[in-house]
Design an enzyme around this catalytic site. Structure first.
Site, PDB file in Angstrom:
ATOM      1  N   SER A  25      99.196  56.395 -88.847  1.00  0.00           N
ATOM      2  CA  SER A  25      99.680  57.611 -89.508  1.00  0.00           C
ATOM      3  C   SER A  25     100.184  58.611 -88.461  1.00  0.00           C
ATOM      4  O   SER A  25      99.704  58.625 -87.335  1.00  0.00           O
ATOM      5  CB  SER A  25      98.513  58.216 -90.293  1.00  0.00           C
ATOM      6  OG  SER A  25      98.971  59.068 -91.302  1.00  0.00           O
TER       7      SER A  25
ATOM      8  N   TYR B 127     104.717  72.852 -94.563  1.00  0.00           N
ATOM      9  CA  TYR B 127     105.792  73.130 -93.591  1.00  0.00           C
ATOM     10  C   TYR B 127     107.070  73.515 -94.357  1.00  0.00           C
ATOM     11  O   TYR B 127     107.041  73.680 -95.575  1.00  0.00           O
ATOM     12  CB  TYR B 127     105.991  71.929 -92.656  1.00  0.00           C
ATOM     13  CG  TYR B 127     104.755  71.670 -91.805  1.00  0.00           C
ATOM     14  CD1 TYR B 127     104.273  72.653 -90.934  1.00  0.00           C
ATOM     15  CD2 TYR B 127     104.046  70.477 -91.888  1.00  0.00           C
ATOM     16  CE1 TYR B 127     103.128  72.440 -90.172  1.00  0.00           C
ATOM     17  CE2 TYR B 127     102.897  70.254 -91.127  1.00  0.00           C
ATOM     18  CZ  TYR B 127     102.443  71.241 -90.274  1.00  0.00           C
ATOM     19  OH  TYR B 127     101.311  71.037 -89.534  1.00  0.00           O
TER      20      TYR B 127
ATOM     21  N   ARG C 141      92.851  59.136 -88.023  1.00  0.00           N
ATOM     22  CA  ARG C 141      91.731  59.272 -87.077  1.00  0.00           C
ATOM     23  C   ARG C 141      91.129  57.943 -86.633  1.00  0.00           C
ATOM     24  O   ARG C 141      90.789  57.808 -85.449  1.00  0.00           O
ATOM     25  CB  ARG C 141      90.672  60.212 -87.672  1.00  0.00           C
ATOM     26  CG  ARG C 141      91.145  61.660 -87.724  1.00  0.00           C
ATOM     27  CD  ARG C 141      90.301  62.510 -88.634  1.00  0.00           C
ATOM     28  NE  ARG C 141      90.374  62.051 -90.005  1.00  0.00           N
ATOM     29  CZ  ARG C 141      89.583  62.464 -90.990  1.00  0.00           C
ATOM     30  NH1 ARG C 141      88.651  63.359 -90.743  1.00  0.00           N
ATOM     31  NH2 ARG C 141      89.728  62.005 -92.209  1.00  0.00           N
TER      32      ARG C 141
END
Ligand SMILES: Cc1cc2nc3c(=O)[nH]c(=O)nc-3n(C[C@H](O)[C@H](O)[C@H](O)COP(=O)(O)O)c2cc1C
Length: 465
Positions: free
Chosen positions: A98, A257, A399
């Protein structure tokens, strides 16, 4: 009790939306039913009902074969190791690294850190790597450490990394392009995420002049002239991405964003043609997407990352997300990368393992578009469960890949997938990887059998209580 109730809630959602799965192949439908509450997974089922899982593997492999791939012999590889095609790009498996900002670029250029970071993850076996959000102009940066694609130096630095990935791995490489909008001019992650820069800030743009935190700098509401400039920046970055050799392009329209600020009613307060109903709020993001699509080769796929919910009252919800996905698909988007939230600071997300997967499930099965899910997915078992149940086509892990670049190689060992790509320099490890995996699975199965009568007794006791 809470866990049981949560499982029941998740299960209820499956039943309430069973029409989403009506057209699925029956074995996969049954697999989805079995795994609906997340309590039972692919590996669980492989211990309890190996024939059923073998049948599920065959059903997934048949679907892949119907898409034009060579069918595995009698025992196909698990779903996560099945190939996938978008336009002319073929992925060797369904695992995706990712996008993850490294906040380590110098003047926008990726350097040695990025070379090692992306190189290691490519060699680690994932089918697709997505770059961190790479910005289209200096003004589009989130932080001073963001990578860019707005100068010859950036293009050359990315080219070096792309070339390494292509020369040394089977991974494909996707460039994620974005513009920070009102979340720009903030500090490096480890100095205070989303916190405004104390010094050296640059002016920011957004759909409306609403600051992120009350103490953030207010962005300027974009004019039509600003929009033209930003579209041109995205197009130039797209052309650079093509010259740098990327296989795929992702437009970042999530996480609050710039483009996300148009889509969400919480951040878009405009009174013109770009505000109001969803169709208007989508106008500018779609304009950017269409301009990029026109500049990007037809043979190469494009995806869009969206926030499928704002996790906040009055914000976007999953039904809106289905509509957003449909609009991008109609404009030529091949895959929706389904994330959530990060639109407003006072959101209340409900975390948990695989917590964003239901949004991917809804978009994939209602809008009939390929999806990638992400979020608290930590094991190969979960990846297989998601793919086999048809909740996503690709599974991204962020992660877990930070601490384990070889997540996919380790999974290949566990499932005995002999054909996984290994660079020649690491070929000496292949036999041992597969032997150790086989031993671990045998031990697990053995333990499980020994523990079974007790586990059953406990389950019956629990059920009786
Ligand atoms: C250090 C870090 C940086 C991230 N940077 C980006 C980014 O540049 N673009 C993006 O779309 N998501 C970014 N994300 C979000 C991840 O791609 C992912 O959606 C999220 O971490 C949930 O996945 P996980 O539970 O596997 O970590 C970032 C996440 C982390 C942890």
């Amino acid at each position: 009790m809470e866990k049981t109730q949560h499982a029941a809630d998740v299960s209820l959602v499956w039943f309430e939306h069973v029409d989403r799965f009506w057209s699925m192949q029956p074995t996969r439908f049954a697999f989805g039913l079995m795994t609906r509450s997340k309590a039972i997974t692919y590996d669980n089922l492989a211990l309890r009902a190996p024939e059923f899982v073998a049948k599920t593997d065959c059903a997934v492999a048949d679907e892949v074969a119907a898409a034009g791939f060579a069918r595995d012999a009698a025992a196909p590889v698990p779903p996560m190791f099945q190939p996938f095609r978008l336009r002319a790009m073929t992925l060797a498996n369904r695992v995706v690294v990712s996008p993850m900002c490294q906040y380590s670029a110098v003047e926008g250029a990726p350097g040695d850190w990025h070379f090692v970071h992306y190189g290691a993850r490519a060699v680690g076996g994932a089918g697709l790597l997505v770059t961190e959000m790479t910005v289209v102009s200096a003004q589009a940066r989130i932080t001073p450490g963001c990578t860019g694609m707005y100068s010859d130096a950036h293009e050359a630095a990315w080219r070096r990394i792309v070339d390494f990935v292509h020369a040394n791995s089977a991974a494909k490489f996707c460039l994620q392009l974005g513009h920070a909008g009102r979340k720009g001019a903030t500090r490096l992650m480890w100095e205070g995420i989303d916190e405004p820069l104390a010094q050296g800030a640059w002016p920011t743009l957004s759909a409306s002049a609403v600051p992120y935190f009350p103490h953030s700098r207010a962005p300027r509401e974009m004019t039509r002239h600003d929009m033209d400039m930003v579209v041109a920046d995205f197009v130039r970055a797209t052309e650079r991405g093509e010259r740098a050799g990327f296989d795929m392009l992702e437009l970042h329209a999530a996480h609050g964003y710039l483009l996300a600020s148009f889509i969400s009613p919480l951040t878009n307060k405009r009174g013109d043609d770009y505000g109001g109903p969803l169709a208007n709020r989508m106008r500018f993001p779609l304009e950017v997407f269409a301009a990029m699509r026109a500049a990007w080769p037809r043979s190469k796929p494009m995806s869009v990352r969206i926030s499928a919910t704002d996790w906040a009252d009055g914000g976007l919800g999953p039904d809106d997300a289905v509509e957003v996905a449909r609009l991008f698909a109609a404009a030529g988007c091949d895959l929706i990368d389904v994330s959530t939230g990060q639109t407003v600071p006072d959101a209340r997300p409900i975390y948990g393992r695989m917590f964003q997967t239901p949004f991917s499930d809804q978009i994939r099965n209602e809008a009939a578009i390929a999806t990638m899910c992400v979020g608290a997915i930590t094991s190969a078992d979960q990846v297989n469960t998601i793919i086999a149940a048809g909740r996503a086509d690709l599974v991204a892990l962020a992660r877990p890949h930070l601490v384990d670049p070889s997540f996919t190689l380790a999974a290949a060992g566990w499932y005995g997938v002999e054909a996984v790509a290994l660079p020649v320099q690491y070929e000496a490890a292949r036999d041992q990887l597969l032997r150790n995996g086989e031993r671990q699975r045998a031990e697990m199965s053995d333990l499980r059998h020994k523990a079974r009568p007790k586990a059953h007794a406990a389950t019956f006791k629990q059920a009786a209580e």
